[in-house]
Motif scaffolding. Structure first.
Motif, PDB file in Angstrom:
ATOM      1  N   GLY A   1      13.883  42.359  12.937  1.00 52.79           N
ATOM      2  CA  GLY A   1      14.804  42.613  14.038  1.00 52.79           C
ATOM      3  C   GLY A   1      15.527  41.364  14.491  1.00 52.79           C
ATOM      4  O   GLY A   1      16.724  41.396  14.780  1.00 52.79           O
TER       5      GLY A   1
ATOM      6  N   CYS B   1      19.553  41.088  14.114  1.00 47.22           N
ATOM      7  CA  CYS B   1      20.350  40.976  15.335  1.00 47.22           C
ATOM      8  C   CYS B   1      21.121  39.657  15.373  1.00 47.22           C
ATOM      9  O   CYS B   1      22.264  39.618  15.841  1.00 47.22           O
TER      10      CYS B   1
ATOM     11  N   GLY C   1      16.984  43.085  23.732  1.00 51.43           N
ATOM     12  CA  GLY C   1      16.921  44.548  23.673  1.00 51.43           C
ATOM     13  C   GLY C   1      16.903  45.062  22.245  1.00 51.43           C
ATOM     14  O   GLY C   1      16.151  45.988  21.911  1.00 51.43           O
ATOM     15  N   GLY C   2      17.717  44.454  21.386  1.00 53.96           N
ATOM     16  CA  GLY C   2      17.763  44.881  19.987  1.00 53.96           C
ATOM     17  C   GLY C   2      16.475  44.585  19.251  1.00 53.96           C
ATOM     18  O   GLY C   2      15.973  45.418  18.489  1.00 53.96           O
TER      19      GLY C   2
ATOM     20  N   GLY D   1      13.481  44.160  20.642  1.00 48.61           N
ATOM     21  CA  GLY D   1      12.441  45.026  21.208  1.00 48.61           C
ATOM     22  C   GLY D   1      12.501  46.441  20.671  1.00 48.61           C
ATOM     23  O   GLY D   1      11.470  47.051  20.364  1.00 48.61           O
ATOM     24  N   LYS D   2      13.718  46.955  20.548  1.00 52.57           N
ATOM     25  CA  LYS D   2      13.878  48.305  20.008  1.00 52.57           C
ATOM     26  C   LYS D   2      13.408  48.375  18.555  1.00 52.57           C
ATOM     27  O   LYS D   2      12.707  49.312  18.157  1.00 52.57           O
ATOM     28  N   THR D   3      13.757  47.367  17.765  1.00 54.18           N
ATOM     29  CA  THR D   3      13.333  47.335  16.373  1.00 54.18           C
ATOM     30  C   THR D   3      11.820  47.211  16.267  1.00 54.18           C
ATOM     31  O   THR D   3      11.188  47.855  15.415  1.00 54.18           O
TER      32      THR D   3
ATOM     33  N   MET E   1       9.531  48.272  18.446  1.00 53.79           N
ATOM     34  CA  MET E   1       8.893  49.543  18.815  1.00 53.79           C
ATOM     35  C   MET E   1       9.061  50.587  17.722  1.00 53.79           C
ATOM     36  O   MET E   1       8.126  51.335  17.422  1.00 53.79           O
ATOM     37  N   GLN E   2      10.235  50.641  17.123  1.00 46.68           N
ATOM     38  CA  GLN E   2      10.465  51.627  16.067  1.00 46.68           C
ATOM     39  C   GLN E   2       9.592  51.360  14.847  1.00 46.68           C
ATOM     40  O   GLN E   2       8.958  52.275  14.316  1.00 46.68           O
TER      41      GLN E   2
END
Length: 79
Positions: free
Chosen positions: A38, A42, A54-55, A57-59, A61-62
């Motif tokens: 991530g 990013c 945010g990017g 963190g999203k990666t 979690m996914q």
């Protein structure tokens, strides 16, 4: 399949406990991989600051959720 008893009367964890443990291990490995991939993806796109966090963190979690799910399924099949 009968549960094997150790030399001191200890029993092995139940199947549900193994599945939970497999999910947590897979989630941790997926979070680490998501942090690396991530961050690189990013930064390559050009994100900075709050958008970068945010990017990433999203990666994280996914990938953690995905890898944890597959790890728990694999452990469940072994039970």
């Amino acid at each position: 399949m009968p549960v094997a008893v150790g030399p001191y009367g200890q029993q092995q964890p139940a199947c549900v406990d193994r599945i939970k443990m497999g999910f947590m291990m897979g989630f941790a490995v997926g979070m680490a991989a998501g942090a690396m991939f991530g961050t690189f993806s990013c930064l390559r796109v050009g994100m900075r600051g709050r958008e970068l966090m945010g990017g990433v963190g999203k990666t994280m979690m996914q990938s953690g959720g995905t890898f944890g799910t597959f790890m728990s399924i694999g452990i469940g099949i072994r039970c």
